[in-house]
Design a protein around this motif. Structure first.
Motif, PDB file in Angstrom:
ATOM      1  N   GLY A  77      -6.261   4.711   8.446  1.00 55.08           N
ATOM      2  CA  GLY A  77      -5.361   5.247   8.988  1.00 55.08           C
ATOM      3  C   GLY A  77      -5.749   6.409   9.864  1.00 55.08           C
ATOM      4  O   GLY A  77      -6.440   6.273  10.836  1.00 55.08           O
ATOM      5  N   ALA A  78      -5.394   7.732   9.298  1.00 53.83           N
ATOM      6  CA  ALA A  78      -5.509   8.832  10.203  1.00 53.83           C
ATOM      7  C   ALA A  78      -7.066   9.466   9.510  1.00 53.83           C
ATOM      8  O   ALA A  78      -7.166  10.536  10.272  1.00 53.83           O
ATOM      9  N   SER A  80      -7.096  11.132   6.728  1.00 53.33           N
ATOM     10  CA  SER A  80      -6.857  12.258   6.010  1.00 53.33           C
ATOM     11  C   SER A  80      -6.970  12.252   4.330  1.00 53.33           C
ATOM     12  O   SER A  80      -6.774  13.006   3.865  1.00 53.33           O
ATOM     13  N   ALA A  86     -11.376   5.357   3.397  1.00 58.50           N
ATOM     14  CA  ALA A  86     -11.371   4.775   4.743  1.00 58.50           C
ATOM     15  C   ALA A  86     -12.915   4.986   5.064  1.00 58.50           C
ATOM     16  O   ALA A  86     -13.104   4.560   6.411  1.00 58.50           O
ATOM     17  N   LEU A  97      -5.850   1.672  12.628  1.00 53.80           N
ATOM     18  CA  LEU A  97      -4.549   1.433  13.153  1.00 53.80           C
ATOM     19  C   LEU A  97      -4.039   2.414  14.094  1.00 53.80           C
ATOM     20  O   LEU A  97      -2.560   2.344  14.170  1.00 53.80           O
ATOM     21  N   PRO A 117       1.958   0.705  11.133  1.00 55.04           N
ATOM     22  CA  PRO A 117       1.437   1.722  10.184  1.00 55.04           C
ATOM     23  C   PRO A 117       0.638   2.862  10.519  1.00 55.04           C
ATOM     24  O   PRO A 117       0.427   3.767  10.036  1.00 55.04           O
ATOM     25  N   MET A 140       1.560  16.809   1.792  1.00 56.02           N
ATOM     26  CA  MET A 140       1.214  17.795   2.218  1.00 56.02           C
ATOM     27  C   MET A 140       0.461  17.880   3.581  1.00 56.02           C
ATOM     28  O   MET A 140       0.477  18.731   4.237  1.00 56.02           O
ATOM     29  N   PHE A 146      -1.102   8.806   8.362  1.00 56.16           N
ATOM     30  CA  PHE A 146      -0.176   7.790   8.790  1.00 56.16           C
ATOM     31  C   PHE A 146       0.608   7.103   7.819  1.00 56.16           C
ATOM     32  O   PHE A 146       0.146   7.039   6.388  1.00 56.16           O
ATOM     33  N   ASN A 150      -0.269   6.086   3.745  1.00 49.09           N
ATOM     34  CA  ASN A 150       0.554   6.474   2.631  1.00 49.09           C
ATOM     35  C   ASN A 150       0.951   5.340   1.461  1.00 49.09           C
ATOM     36  O   ASN A 150       0.970   5.447   0.466  1.00 49.09           O
ATOM     37  N   GLU A 153      -2.099   4.333  -0.554  1.00 47.73           N
ATOM     38  CA  GLU A 153      -2.622   5.101  -1.215  1.00 47.73           C
ATOM     39  C   GLU A 153      -1.446   5.259  -2.491  1.00 47.73           C
ATOM     40  O   GLU A 153      -1.454   6.251  -3.324  1.00 47.73           O
ATOM     41  N   ALA A 155       1.186   7.262  -1.786  1.00 49.80           N
ATOM     42  CA  ALA A 155       1.083   8.846  -1.634  1.00 49.80           C
ATOM     43  C   ALA A 155       2.156   9.392  -2.391  1.00 49.80           C
ATOM     44  O   ALA A 155       3.306   8.961  -2.425  1.00 49.80           O
ATOM     45  N   GLU A 206      -5.324   0.503  -1.701  1.00 52.08           N
ATOM     46  CA  GLU A 206      -6.265   1.368  -1.207  1.00 52.08           C
ATOM     47  C   GLU A 206      -6.808   0.471   0.013  1.00 52.08           C
ATOM     48  O   GLU A 206      -8.409   0.550   0.325  1.00 52.08           O
ATOM     49  N   ASP A 337      -6.957  23.223   3.574  1.00 49.87           N
ATOM     50  CA  ASP A 337      -7.947  23.640   4.533  1.00 49.87           C
ATOM     51  C   ASP A 337      -8.468  24.828   4.248  1.00 49.87           C
ATOM     52  O   ASP A 337      -9.549  25.085   4.629  1.00 49.87           O
ATOM     53  N   HIS A 381       1.524  19.919  -7.720  1.00 50.70           N
ATOM     54  CA  HIS A 381       2.928  19.298  -7.787  1.00 50.70           C
ATOM     55  C   HIS A 381       3.292  19.567  -9.388  1.00 50.70           C
ATOM     56  O   HIS A 381       3.402  18.540  -9.761  1.00 50.70           O
ATOM     57  N   ASN A 464     -12.913  -3.933   2.711  1.00 52.37           N
ATOM     58  CA  ASN A 464     -13.313  -2.358   1.861  1.00 52.37           C
ATOM     59  C   ASN A 464     -13.723  -2.566   0.727  1.00 52.37           C
ATOM     60  O   ASN A 464     -13.620  -1.894  -0.186  1.00 52.37           O
TER      61      ASN A 464
HETATM   62  C1  LIG Z   1      -4.574  19.017   3.649  1.00 54.75           C
HETATM   63  C2  LIG Z   1      -4.265  17.687   2.789  1.00 54.75           C
HETATM   64  C3  LIG Z   1      -3.184  17.623   2.310  1.00 54.75           C
HETATM   65  C4  LIG Z   1      -2.744  16.241   1.476  1.00 54.75           C
HETATM   66  N1  LIG Z   1      -1.692  16.106   0.600  1.00 54.75           N
HETATM   67  C5  LIG Z   1      -1.350  15.155  -0.115  1.00 54.75           C
HETATM   68  C6  LIG Z   1      -0.284  15.061  -0.774  1.00 54.75           C
HETATM   69  O1  LIG Z   1       0.422  15.974  -1.007  1.00 54.75           O
HETATM   70  N2  LIG Z   1      -0.184  13.748  -1.448  1.00 54.75           N
HETATM   71  C7  LIG Z   1      -0.739  12.679  -1.085  1.00 54.75           C
HETATM   72  O2  LIG Z   1      -0.405  11.714  -1.538  1.00 54.75           O
HETATM   73  N3  LIG Z   1      -1.944  12.721  -0.525  1.00 54.75           N
HETATM   74  C8  LIG Z   1      -2.208  13.842   0.195  1.00 54.75           C
HETATM   75  N4  LIG Z   1      -3.401  14.227   0.971  1.00 54.75           N
HETATM   76  C9  LIG Z   1      -4.331  12.931   1.139  1.00 54.75           C
HETATM   77  C10 LIG Z   1      -4.153  12.008   2.183  1.00 54.75           C
HETATM   78  O3  LIG Z   1      -3.265  12.595   3.195  1.00 54.75           O
HETATM   79  C11 LIG Z   1      -3.096  10.673   1.653  1.00 54.75           C
HETATM   80  O4  LIG Z   1      -4.036   9.987   0.935  1.00 54.75           O
HETATM   81  C12 LIG Z   1      -2.566  10.013   2.854  1.00 54.75           C
HETATM   82  O5  LIG Z   1      -1.791   8.926   2.455  1.00 54.75           O
HETATM   83  C13 LIG Z   1      -3.702   9.129   3.582  1.00 54.75           C
HETATM   84  O6  LIG Z   1      -3.241   8.488   4.837  1.00 54.75           O
HETATM   85  P1  LIG Z   1      -4.175   8.141   6.098  1.00 54.75           P
HETATM   86  O7  LIG Z   1      -3.373   7.595   7.219  1.00 54.75           O
HETATM   87  O8  LIG Z   1      -5.014   9.474   6.625  1.00 54.75           O
HETATM   88  O9  LIG Z   1      -5.073   7.238   5.510  1.00 54.75           O
HETATM   89  P2  LIG Z   1      -6.722   6.946   5.487  1.00 54.75           P
HETATM   90  O10 LIG Z   1      -7.333   8.264   4.944  1.00 54.75           O
HETATM   91  O11 LIG Z   1      -7.159   6.769   6.822  1.00 54.75           O
HETATM   92  O12 LIG Z   1      -7.100   5.728   4.546  1.00 54.75           O
HETATM   93  C14 LIG Z   1      -6.903   5.842   3.163  1.00 54.75           C
HETATM   94  C15 LIG Z   1      -6.753   4.463   2.412  1.00 54.75           C
HETATM   95  O13 LIG Z   1      -5.642   3.701   3.025  1.00 54.75           O
HETATM   96  C16 LIG Z   1      -6.227   2.549   3.638  1.00 54.75           C
HETATM   97  N5  LIG Z   1      -5.430   2.142   4.642  1.00 54.75           N
HETATM   98  C17 LIG Z   1      -5.167   3.029   5.697  1.00 54.75           C
HETATM   99  N6  LIG Z   1      -4.090   2.400   6.691  1.00 54.75           N
HETATM  100  C18 LIG Z   1      -4.028   1.087   5.844  1.00 54.75           C
HETATM  101  C19 LIG Z   1      -2.995  -0.086   6.391  1.00 54.75           C
HETATM  102  N7  LIG Z   1      -2.476  -0.032   7.494  1.00 54.75           N
HETATM  103  N8  LIG Z   1      -3.144  -1.005   5.517  1.00 54.75           N
HETATM  104  C20 LIG Z   1      -4.086  -1.333   4.408  1.00 54.75           C
HETATM  105  N9  LIG Z   1      -5.020  -0.089   4.139  1.00 54.75           N
HETATM  106  C21 LIG Z   1      -4.813   1.116   4.692  1.00 54.75           C
HETATM  107  C22 LIG Z   1      -7.789   2.867   4.059  1.00 54.75           C
HETATM  108  O14 LIG Z   1      -8.528   1.635   3.778  1.00 54.75           O
HETATM  109  C23 LIG Z   1      -8.002   3.850   2.810  1.00 54.75           C
HETATM  110  O15 LIG Z   1      -8.479   3.278   1.637  1.00 54.75           O
HETATM  111  C24 LIG Z   1      -3.852  15.212   1.567  1.00 54.75           C
HETATM  112  C25 LIG Z   1      -4.949  15.410   2.384  1.00 54.75           C
HETATM  113  C26 LIG Z   1      -5.112  16.336   3.106  1.00 54.75           C
HETATM  114  C27 LIG Z   1      -6.312  16.596   4.130  1.00 54.75           C
END
Ligand SMILES: Cc1cc2nc3c(=O)[nH]c(=O)nc-3n(C[C@H](O)[C@H](O)[C@H](O)COP(=O)(O)OP(=O)(O)OC[C@H]3O[C@@H](n4cnc5c(N)ncnc54)[C@H](O)[C@@H]3O)c2cc1C
Length: 470
Positions: A77-78, A80, A86, A97, A117, A140, A146, A150, A153, A155, A206, A337, A381, A464
């Motif tokens: 995804g992003a 993050s 990822a 994506l 997505p 957060m 993305f 979420n 994970e 999220a 995941e 950060d 949280h 993965n």
């Molecule tokens: C500053 C900061 C604050 C954060 N706060 C929170 C918070 O409050 N709560 C929280 O839950 N998380 C938090 N996170 C963690 C993160 O942002 C989450 O886990 C978020 O859901 C990841 O989304 P992403 O798009 O960046 O996924 P990525 O990091 O790109 O991928 C995460 C996982 O999802 C899989 N994936 C991505 N897209 C798809 C898809 N379309 N289909 C199948 N699998 C996919 C990847 O293979 C990987 O395993 C935080 C991170 C940071 C840096």
């Protein structure tokens, strides 16, 4: 066991996504896809190719080819994520994506939104707000992550205390399987007990069972009003003992109830060049959100403020304009950060325990940090029992001492979490980073059942690999 991407295979992949949407043999362009946001070192790995498909059919063709040729594929995804999910640990393809970023439909009649997505989570809310609607997910990282990530994970975030986590709002998924078939689980319906719940097996998987190409989310009417409360306490113990009582004693469930200790506030305000009330006197801070109708919010925030003042809060600051609210919330969102900037290489944990046991967890964090002469900070949280404990490196400690001390602290911390009824990760997931600790929390039988499920969806283990378990 896995094959390398040869120029011939790269040419076939290029035919699927087009020449502008593949990086191959271009280390500079591929580097950003070699890591996520994990603070610790040692969790990055270069892909052999990055692909940016734009339809489920393109993803399907990529998966068919990868499955035939035994090439690992890591959905992204992003980036993050905080568990290395990822990161392409076996090389192969990173399937980004990022181009699938459309909001396809806002269905007001059924109260659902259909999205691709790669939509940034907060963009969903921006689109819904104009229609008087909202999506309750609030990680957060909402300005960068993305929605697909979420879902993968499951999220959480600040609003889970009242609204629950991502999975509660996912009612439909279009999924591309590791073998290339496209299936649909759920839809716009809010109830479904037709066979096993494949939809929610996918949520939190995941990126190891399938790739989500379309997501249907349940949405809600936008609350008429909301207020944030910023509540400083003299120390962290008073804050964490008092907070769970608020729901029992007032009968009010805040939308969010976040904890920040002194250190986390100090770091975030330093990075943002901000200052919060009582910053120098207080040892910890709560940030709450109360939402509902204007009358309800007025009544509830007064009752909650009275509750905290009764239990030794130093003061209660009410933020009821968007700009003042945003000042407090940006400090909360800025903590990660700031820790990354001021303590590179710090260890970030994501333990979750039953909310009433948080005082014991925090006590143990403090005791272990003292015992091992380590600095630490705890925030997160509080309302749902999910605390981010960070172990912070300092200059006095050698790398060898740091490794020994943190290994010992983490093992003891996990034992404590386990004994309190908690577990390894509340929202960041296992990914690559935490898989070695799975046996602390799950029996052999439980892990073996999970591996069998993975084998059914992905017989060649190409989607993965190396995540959640070996
Ligand atoms: C500053 C900061 C604050 C954060 N706060 C929170 C918070 O409050 N709560 C929280 O839950 N998380 C938090 N996170 C963690 C993160 O942002 C989450 O886990 C978020 O859901 C990841 O989304 P992403 O798009 O960046 O996924 P990525 O990091 O790109 O991928 C995460 C996982 O999802 C899989 N994936 C991505 N897209 C798809 C898809 N379309 N289909 C199948 N699998 C996919 C990847 O293979 C990987 O395993 C935080 C991170 C940071 C840096």
């Amino acid at each position: 066991m896995y094959k390398k991407i040869t120029p011939e295979i790269a040419a076939r992949l290029e035919k699927i996504v087009g020449p502008r949407n593949i990086y191959y043999n271009d280390q500079e362009k591929m580097e950003p896809y070699s890591h996520d946001e994990i603070f610790e070192r040692g969790y990055s790995s270069m892909p052999e190719a990055v692909l940016k498909p734009v339809t489920a059919e393109e993803i399907s063709r990529i998966m068919q080819l990868a499955n035939e040729e035994m090439i690992p594929v890591t959905p992204r995804g992003a980036g993050s994520g905080l568990s290395g999910g990822a990161v392409p640990v076996f090389g192969g393809i990173v399937l980004s994506l990022e181009r699938m970023n459309k909001i396809l439909e806002i269905d007001k009649d059924n109260l659902v939104v259909v999205v691709e997505p790669g939509v940034i989570t907060n963009d969903i809310n921006r689109a819904l707000q104009a229609e008087g609607l909202f999506y309750a997910g609030y990680p957060m990282s909402l300005e960068s992550c993305f929605i697909g990530g979420n879902v993968a994970e499951n999220a959480g975030g600040a609003r889970a205390v009242k609204y629950g986590v991502t999975g509660r709002y996912v009612c439909g998924l279009e999924i591309v399987l590791p073998t290339g078939e496209i299936i649909n689980a759920g839809g716009k319906r809010l109830k479904d007990v037709t066979g096993y719940d494949l939809l929610h097996l996918m949520v939190g998987s995941e990126g190891t069972l399938g790739i989500f190409s379309k997501i249907t989310l349940r949405i809600l009417p936008l609350p008429g009003a909301s207020v944030s409360l910023f509540v400083p306490f003299k120390d962290i113990k008073t804050a964490v003992k008092t907070a769970p009582l608020v729901m029992i004693e007032t009968g009010i469930v805040p939308a969010a109830m976040e904890l920040m200790d002194q250190k986390s506030i100090e770091m975030s305000t330093r990075l943002l060049k901000e200052k919060v009330p009582c910053q120098d006197e207080a040892g910890s801070f709560l940030l709450l959100e109360i939402d509902g109708s204007p009358e309800q919010v007025e009544h509830e925030y007064n009752a909650v403020a009275d509750h905290f003042l009764k239990y030794e809060a130093l003061d209660v600051y009410v933020a009821n304009t968007p700009s003042v609210k945003e000042r407090f919330w940006s400090v909360r969102r800025g903590i990660s950060d700031a820790l990354k900037a001021y303590y590179p290489g710090n260890i970030a944990e994501d333990i979750v325990v039953p909310p009433a046991t948080i005082p014991q967890l925090i006590e143990e964090v403090e005791r272990l940090s003292r015992e091992h002469n380590l600095e630490s900070t705890s925030f997160g949280h509080l309302g749902d029992g999910n605390i981010h404990v960070h172990l912070l490196p300092n200059k006095e400690i050698t790398l060898e001492q740091w490794y020994k001390a943190t290994t010992s602290v983490l093992e003891k911390l996990y034992k404590t979490a386990n004994s309190l009824g908690g577990t390894l990760s509340g929202e960041h997931g296992i990914g690559h980073k935490r898989k070695k600790y799975m046996p602390f929390f799950m029996s052999e039988k439980e892990i073996s059942l999970m591996k069998k499920i993975k084998g059914v969806f992905d017989p060649n283990n190409i989607l993965n690999p190396g995540k959640i378990f070996d």
